[in-house]
Write a protein that holds these residues in place. Structure first.
Motif, PDB file in Angstrom:
ATOM      1  N   ALA A 165     -12.529  19.769  -8.164  1.00 28.32           N
ATOM      2  CA  ALA A 165     -13.669  18.899  -7.837  1.00 28.32           C
ATOM      3  C   ALA A 165     -13.373  17.454  -8.236  1.00 28.32           C
ATOM      4  N   ASP A 166     -12.661  17.270  -9.351  1.00 25.87           N
ATOM      5  CA  ASP A 166     -12.300  15.913  -9.773  1.00 25.87           C
ATOM      6  C   ASP A 166     -11.164  15.359  -8.910  1.00 25.87           C
ATOM      7  N   LEU A 167     -10.182  16.211  -8.611  1.00 25.03           N
ATOM      8  CA  LEU A 167      -9.002  15.726  -7.886  1.00 25.03           C
ATOM      9  C   LEU A 167      -9.334  15.287  -6.465  1.00 25.03           C
ATOM     10  N   VAL A 168     -10.262  15.990  -5.807  1.00 30.33           N
ATOM     11  CA  VAL A 168     -10.569  15.594  -4.426  1.00 30.33           C
ATOM     12  C   VAL A 168     -11.192  14.201  -4.408  1.00 30.33           C
ATOM     13  N   VAL A 169     -12.065  13.915  -5.359  1.00 34.91           N
ATOM     14  CA  VAL A 169     -12.687  12.586  -5.403  1.00 34.91           C
ATOM     15  C   VAL A 169     -11.615  11.538  -5.715  1.00 34.91           C
ATOM     16  N   ASP A 170     -10.697  11.868  -6.607  1.00 36.57           N
ATOM     17  CA  ASP A 170      -9.607  10.950  -6.967  1.00 36.57           C
ATOM     18  C   ASP A 170      -8.764  10.623  -5.721  1.00 36.57           C
ATOM     19  N   VAL A 171      -8.372  11.659  -4.979  1.00 37.89           N
ATOM     20  CA  VAL A 171      -7.521  11.437  -3.801  1.00 37.89           C
ATOM     21  C   VAL A 171      -8.256  10.583  -2.762  1.00 37.89           C
ATOM     22  N   VAL A 172      -9.518  10.904  -2.512  1.00 41.43           N
ATOM     23  CA  VAL A 172     -10.258  10.164  -1.482  1.00 41.43           C
ATOM     24  C   VAL A 172     -10.460   8.712  -1.919  1.00 41.43           C
ATOM     25  N   ASN A 173     -10.734   8.487  -3.208  1.00 41.01           N
ATOM     26  CA  ASN A 173     -10.872   7.109  -3.699  1.00 41.01           C
ATOM     27  C   ASN A 173      -9.574   6.331  -3.516  1.00 41.01           C
ATOM     28  N   ARG A 174      -8.461   6.990  -3.778  1.00 36.88           N
ATOM     29  CA  ARG A 174      -7.154   6.326  -3.608  1.00 36.88           C
ATOM     30  C   ARG A 174      -6.940   5.966  -2.134  1.00 36.88           C
ATOM     31  N   ALA A 175      -7.327   6.885  -1.235  1.00 40.31           N
ATOM     32  CA  ALA A 175      -7.181   6.614   0.200  1.00 40.31           C
ATOM     33  C   ALA A 175      -8.052   5.416   0.596  1.00 40.31           C
TER      34      ALA A 175
ATOM     35  N   SER B  88       0.815  -1.216   0.000  1.00 39.61           N
ATOM     36  CA  SER B  88       0.000   0.000   0.000  1.00 39.61           C
ATOM     37  C   SER B  88       0.852   1.272   0.000  1.00 39.61           C
ATOM     38  N   ALA B  89       2.164   1.132   0.337  1.00 40.35           N
ATOM     39  CA  ALA B  89       3.040   2.321   0.340  1.00 40.35           C
ATOM     40  C   ALA B  89       3.190   2.885  -1.070  1.00 40.35           C
ATOM     41  N   LEU B  90       3.180   1.988  -2.065  1.00 42.17           N
ATOM     42  CA  LEU B  90       3.270   2.441  -3.457  1.00 42.17           C
ATOM     43  C   LEU B  90       2.022   3.251  -3.813  1.00 42.17           C
ATOM     44  N   ARG B  91       0.884   2.754  -3.384  1.00 45.68           N
ATOM     45  CA  ARG B  91      -0.386   3.474  -3.634  1.00 45.68           C
ATOM     46  C   ARG B  91      -0.353   4.845  -2.946  1.00 45.68           C
ATOM     47  N   LEU B  92       0.248   4.881  -1.754  1.00 43.09           N
ATOM     48  CA  LEU B  92       0.343   6.151  -1.025  1.00 43.09           C
ATOM     49  C   LEU B  92       1.237   7.146  -1.781  1.00 43.09           C
ATOM     50  N   ALA B  93       2.304   6.610  -2.363  1.00 50.30           N
ATOM     51  CA  ALA B  93       3.192   7.483  -3.148  1.00 50.30           C
ATOM     52  C   ALA B  93       2.418   8.079  -4.326  1.00 50.30           C
ATOM     53  N   GLU B  94       1.587   7.259  -4.961  1.00 55.84           N
ATOM     54  CA  GLU B  94       0.786   7.741  -6.102  1.00 55.84           C
ATOM     55  C   GLU B  94      -0.230   8.798  -5.634  1.00 55.84           C
ATOM     56  N   LEU B  95      -0.867   8.508  -4.491  1.00 56.11           N
ATOM     57  CA  LEU B  95      -1.834   9.477  -3.927  1.00 56.11           C
ATOM     58  C   LEU B  95      -1.150  10.813  -3.657  1.00 56.11           C
TER      59      LEU B  95
ATOM     60  N   ASP C 222     -16.780   2.765  11.989  1.00 57.16           N
ATOM     61  CA  ASP C 222     -16.325   2.747  13.389  1.00 57.16           C
ATOM     62  C   ASP C 222     -14.826   2.503  13.501  1.00 57.16           C
ATOM     63  N   SER C 223     -14.061   3.031  12.568  1.00 55.94           N
ATOM     64  CA  SER C 223     -12.612   2.817  12.619  1.00 55.94           C
ATOM     65  C   SER C 223     -11.899   4.169  12.596  1.00 55.94           C
ATOM     66  N   PRO C 224     -10.698   4.252  13.177  1.00 55.58           N
ATOM     67  CA  PRO C 224      -9.972   5.530  13.142  1.00 55.58           C
ATOM     68  C   PRO C 224      -9.564   5.928  11.726  1.00 55.58           C
ATOM     69  N   PHE C 225      -9.634   4.961  10.782  1.00 56.98           N
ATOM     70  CA  PHE C 225      -9.260   5.266   9.394  1.00 56.98           C
ATOM     71  C   PHE C 225     -10.494   5.488   8.516  1.00 56.98           C
ATOM     72  N   SER C 226     -11.670   5.566   9.140  1.00 58.74           N
ATOM     73  CA  SER C 226     -12.918   5.700   8.378  1.00 58.74           C
ATOM     74  C   SER C 226     -12.869   6.900   7.424  1.00 58.74           C
ATOM     75  N   LEU C 227     -13.328   6.663   6.199  1.00 55.20           N
ATOM     76  CA  LEU C 227     -13.325   7.740   5.190  1.00 55.20           C
ATOM     77  C   LEU C 227     -14.743   8.118   4.779  1.00 55.20           C
ATOM     78  N   GLY C 228     -15.744   7.584   5.510  1.00 49.30           N
ATOM     79  CA  GLY C 228     -17.139   7.773   5.110  1.00 49.30           C
ATOM     80  C   GLY C 228     -17.535   9.232   4.926  1.00 49.30           C
TER      81      GLY C 228
ATOM     82  N   LEU D 188     -15.588  10.992   2.127  1.00 53.98           N
ATOM     83  CA  LEU D 188     -16.025  10.565   0.793  1.00 53.98           C
ATOM     84  C   LEU D 188     -17.354  11.232   0.421  1.00 53.98           C
ATOM     85  N   ARG D 189     -18.277  11.259   1.369  1.00 57.62           N
ATOM     86  CA  ARG D 189     -19.589  11.872   1.074  1.00 57.62           C
ATOM     87  C   ARG D 189     -19.440  13.369   0.821  1.00 57.62           C
ATOM     88  N   ASP D 190     -18.664  14.035   1.658  1.00 50.41           N
ATOM     89  CA  ASP D 190     -18.440  15.479   1.452  1.00 50.41           C
ATOM     90  C   ASP D 190     -17.742  15.736   0.112  1.00 50.41           C
ATOM     91  N   ALA D 191     -16.769  14.881  -0.225  1.00 52.90           N
ATOM     92  CA  ALA D 191     -15.985  15.106  -1.453  1.00 52.90           C
ATOM     93  C   ALA D 191     -16.895  15.144  -2.682  1.00 52.90           C
TER      94      ALA D 191
END
Ligand SMILES: Cc1cc2nc3c(=O)[nH]c(=O)nc-3n(C[C@H](O)[C@H](O)[C@H](O)COP(=O)(O)OP(=O)(O)OC[C@H]3O[C@@H](n4cnc5c(N)ncnc54)[C@H](O)[C@@H]3O)c2cc1C
Length: 386
Positions: free
Chosen positions: A325-335, A273-280, A347-353, A356-359
Motif C-alpha cells: 500500500a505504501d509502495l504503490v503510492v511511492d511509485v505513482v508519486n515518482r511518476a 528525468s531518466a535518473l528519476r525513472l531509474a530510481e522509480l 487531458d494528456s496521454p501521460f495523465s496520472l490522475g 493516483l486516486r486509485d492508488a
C-alpha cells in the motif's frame, strides 16, 4: 489451487484488459459505474472459476497465476481488477473451507454460470475490524436468517451472492463469527449510502442494510477465525497488493514513455528525468518481488494449515499489505514528478490522475494503522523462526 506450472491466465486477463476493461476505464471512473464490459469478458472466458478445483469443474489455478492475472487487468482498469480480486478471495474461502454438500453444489453452479460473489465483512459501528461482528445468525431448524448494516459492499447490486460475516448465534461474543453464503434469490439489499469516492469508483461499493435467509448448509462449517487466518486475510492481502502492483506498473509505463519522448528531443544527452525513472524502477522492482514472493509462499503453504495459522505467517501477510500500500503510492508519486504537468493534466496521454486516486485506496482498504496495530500485538508474543 494446486501450484502447477504457470498458466496462461495472466495472458487472458491482459487481453481482457486491453480489449474490454481498458477502453471503458475512463467512463467507469467518471460515472462510478460497474465495469460490466470487463466482468462480462471475464465470465465469457470462464475466469471467474479460476480458483475452483478441477474436481468441481474449475480451472484449479495457483494463487501465483491468479495474482498475475489481477495485475495484468489492473494495468488497464484498477476497478475491474479489484472486482476480480475480491471475487476470487471469496471463491478461495469457499473452496478451502466448504465442507458441506450444498457449498460443493454452489461451486459447481458458480463454474457453470460464472457467478460473481461479493463480501460483507465490515459493519457499521465496528469499522475495519473484520474479526468482530455485531449482527448474528438466527437459526430456525434447517433455515437461517440474518440482518447486517454494512457500510461498504463492493458491487453488491451486481453480485450473485454475498459472503457475510456474523456472530454464530445471538448469544455468541463479537469474535465468535461464521461466514454465510447469502444468495441473491433470498437476499434483500436496501441502500443506505452511496459511493462517490476519490478512487476505485467502479467497484460501486455502496452501503446496505442486508437481510438474508437460506438453508443452514450455506453457513461455512469452519469458524470464521480459521477462515480469516488461513485464507481470507492472506489471499486478500496478496490479491489487493496485486491490483496495486498493476497500478504501479501502469504509472511506470507512462513515466517511461514520457522520458523516452524527452530523450528523442535531444538524442545526444540523457534527460534529467531518466535518473528519476531509474530510481522509480528500483522501487517498482522491490514491490514486484514482494508480491511475487508472497504468491509463491501462499502456493507452497496451500495444504499446510498449521503454517497458514501461524503467527509468523500472519505477521508476514499483514506486512505485505502495508508495504504494498505504501509502495504503490511511492511509485505513482515518482511518476508524477517525472511527467510533471503532463502527468498532472487530465487531458494528456501521460495523465496520472486516475492512477493516483486509485492508488490512495490502498491505504484505507483496511487502514494501515489497524493492520500495523494487529502486527504490533502479535509481535509481543512472536517467537520468530516460523
Ligand atoms: C475500494 C474499497 C472497497 C471496499 N470493499 C469492501 C467490501 O466489499 N466489503 C467490506 O466489508 N468492506 C469493504 N471495504 C471497506 C474496507 O475494507 C474497510 O473496512 C473500511 O475501509 C474501513 O473503514 P474506515 O476507514 O471508515 O474505518 P476504520 O477501520 O475504523 O478506520 C477509521 C480510522 O480509525 C483508525 N483506527 C480505528 N481502529 C483502529 C485500531 N484498532 N488501530 C489503529 N487504528 C485504528 C484508523 O487508523 C483510521 O484512521 C472497501 C474499502 C475500499 C477502499
Amino acid at each position: 489451487m494446486a501450484g502447477g506450472p504457470p498458466s496462461d491466465l495472466a495472458r487472458r486477463a491482459a487481453q481482457i484488459g486491453e480489449h474490454a476493461a481498458g477502453p471503458a476505464a475512463e467512463a467507469v471512473d467518471r460515472d462510478a459505474r460497474f465495469p460490466h464490459e470487463a466482468v462480462g469478458a471475464l465470465r465469457a472466458d470462464a475466469l471467474l472459476s479460476s480458483l475452483v478445483p478441477a474436481e468441481l469443474g474449475g480451472g484449479e489455478e495457483s494463487f501465483a497465476s491468479a495474482a498475475a492475472a489481477v495485475t495484468a487487468l489492473a494495468r488497464h482498469c484498477a476497478s475491474s481488477a479489484m472486482v476480480f480480486a475480491m471475487h476470487q478471495i471469496q471463491v478461495a474461502c469457499l473452496v478451502r473451507h466448504r465442507g458441506s454438500p450444498l457449498l460443493d453444489d454452489y461451486l459447481r453452479e458458480l463454474v457453470a454460470d460464472q457467478l460473481l460473489i461479493a463480501s460483507a465483512t465490515t459493519e457499521i459501528g465496528i469499522g475495519g475490524d473484520v474479526r468482530s461482528s455485531s449482527c448474528a445468525v438466527i437459526r430456525d431448524g434447517e433455515r437461517f436468517r440474518l440482518e447486517k448494516q454494512a457500510p461498504v459492499i463492493s458491487y453488491g447490486q451486481h453480485a450473485d451472492a454475498i459472503l457475510t460475516t456474523a456472530r454464530r448465534d445471538p448469544e455468541a461474543p463479537a469474535s465468535d463469527q461464521v461466514l454465510v453464503l447469502c444468495r441473491t434469490a433470498e437476499l434483500d439489499l436496501e441502500p443506505i449510502s452511496g459511493w462517490d469516492t476519490l478512487g476505485f469508483r467502479g467497484t460501486c461499493s455502496l452501503g446496505f442494510r442486508l437481510t438474508a435467509e437460506g438453508d443452514v448448509g450455506c453457513i461455512v462449517p469452519d469458524s470464521f477465525g480459521d477462515v480469516s487466518a488461513q485464507t481470507m486475510l492472506p489471499v486478500s492481502h496478496l490479491l489487493w497488493a496485486s491490483v496495486w502492483l498493476g497500478l504501479a506498473q501502469a504509472a511506470e509505463v507512462r513515466a517511461r514513455h514520457f522520458v523516452q519522448k524527452e530523450a528523442r528531443k535531444q538524442p545526444s544527452s540523457v534527460p534529467p528525468s531518466a535518473l528519476r525513472l531509474a530510481e522509480l524502477t528500483a522501487v517498482l522492482q522491490q514491490m514486484s518481488q514482494l508480491v511475487r514472493g508472497a504468491a509463491r509462499e501462499l502456493d507452497e503453504l496451500a495444504d499446510n494449515r498449521e503454517a497458514l495459522a501461524s503467527i509468523g505467517f500472519a505477521i508476514a501477510m499483514n506486512a505485505l499489505k502495508v508495504s504494498a500500500a505504501d509502495l504503490v503510492v511511492d511509485v505513482v508519486n515518482r511518476a508524477m514528478t517525472i511527467c510533471g504537468m503532463a502527468g498532472y493534466r487530465e487531458d494528456s496521454p501521460f495523465s496520472l490522475g486516475r492512477i493516483l486516486r486509485d492508488a490512495h485506496g490502498s491505504q484505507v482498504m483496511i487502514n494501515n494503522d489497524r493492520i500495523n496495530t494487529n502486527n504490533a500485538q502479535m509481535l509481543l508474543v512472536h517467537r520468530g523462526g516460523e
